[in-house]
Write a protein that holds these residues in place. Structure first.
Motif, short mmCIF file in Angstrom:
data_model
loop_
_atom_site.label_atom_id
_atom_site.label_comp_id
_atom_site.label_asym_id
_atom_site.label_seq_id
_atom_site.Cartn_x
_atom_site.Cartn_y
_atom_site.Cartn_z
N ARG A 1 0.68 -1.22 -0.23
CA ARG A 1 0.37 0.08 -0.20
C ARG A 1 0.89 1.79 0.15
O ARG A 1 0.49 2.57 -0.61
CB ARG A 1 -0.83 -0.05 1.33
N LYS B 1 1.20 3.66 -3.06
CA LYS B 1 0.86 5.41 -2.58
C LYS B 1 1.94 6.40 -3.01
O LYS B 1 1.66 7.03 -3.79
CB LYS B 1 0.58 5.15 -1.25
N ASP C 1 -8.26 1.40 7.33
CA ASP C 1 -6.93 1.60 5.97
C ASP C 1 -5.80 1.44 7.09
O ASP C 1 -5.12 2.66 6.49
CB ASP C 1 -7.38 1.99 5.51
N ALA D 1 -2.60 2.85 5.33
CA ALA D 1 -2.89 3.92 4.18
C ALA D 1 -2.29 5.25 5.19
O ALA D 1 -2.48 5.95 4.90
CB ALA D 1 -3.95 3.46 3.75
#
Length: 231
Positions: free
Chosen positions: A35, A39, A227, A230
């Motif tokens: 993740r 990103k 999440d 993230a």
């Protein structure tokens, strides 16, 4: 069987020009490092309903290595002296290695779950099979997310385990840890707090700590928001 979406897979997809990857959360375990890398690279991970992604497609996206076997063989041959290029033997060794890597990916983290029509989820703790946590500098830290946003939950839960190692971590989310086995050591500054089976830690957002243990430890974590990787 669930597949594993790793940071290396994300990098490979980005090199191939992809800007997004569709995954079925019920079939895919996404590592925190994957993740983070997605990103940074601007590659979007899109959750889609399980029935919209054929199982073979989900497995090929999330558990794959570069999909051109010939390209891999060519790259290996270019690194070898001509005297050592036995084409038939080389092909067999490469294919065997790729099959082993694929087997390791597809045998990634998993657990047995039951889900009721009203959304209630039961996870069988004894069935949890850990994957590898990529955020600990290569140390053998096992991690398996078992509840998350795919369950329409605002919190996440999972299992972590390791044996006699430690790693620093700064939390960008709130976390509760419930010790199941062994001792969980959490060091804050100059003081180490030791949790034993049945003990509960609360670690607030922004805390810079060190996780560790002198032997084997296993615990359940609960995070907010769901999440957490993230954040």
């Amino acid at each position: 069987m669930k597949s594993l979406l790793t940071a290396e897979t994300i990098k490979e997809l980005h090199r191939n020009g992809q800007t997004a990857v569709e995954v079925a959360p019920q079939r895919t375990i996404i590592t925190p490092e994957a993740r983070d890398v997605a990103k940074k690279l601007g590659l979007k991970i899109v959750d889609v309903p399980i029935n919209s992604v054929p199982e073979k497609d989900s497995m090929s996206l999330a558990g794959s290595r570069p999909d051109s076997l010939q390209a891999i063989k060519k790259a290996v041959r270019e690194k070898l002296p001509a005297a050592h290029q036995n084409s038939s033997l080389l092909d067999q060794l490469i294919e065997k290695a790729l099959k082993e890597l694929q087997r390791q990916d597809t045998e990634g983290p998993s657990c047995e779950r039951e889900k009721a029509p009203n959304g209630v989820v039961l996870v069988r703790g004894a069935s949890v099979k850990p994957g590898k946590f990529d955020g600990a500098g290569g140390k053998p830290i096992g991690l398996t997310d078992v509840i998350g946003s795919a369950d329409n939950s605002s919190i996440a839960a999972g299992y972590m385990q390791w044996d006699n190692c430690s790693f620093p971590w700064t939390l960008n989310y709130d976390e509760i840890d419930v010790v199941l086995e062994g001792e969980l050591h959490i060091t804050c500054g100059n003081k180490t707090h030791i949790g034993k089976p049945g003990d509960v830690f609360f670690i607030p957002k922004g805390a810079a700590i060190e996780f560790g243990s002198p032997g084997k430890v296993r615990f359940v974590y609960v995070t907010y928001p769901a999440d957490w990787s993230a954040q």
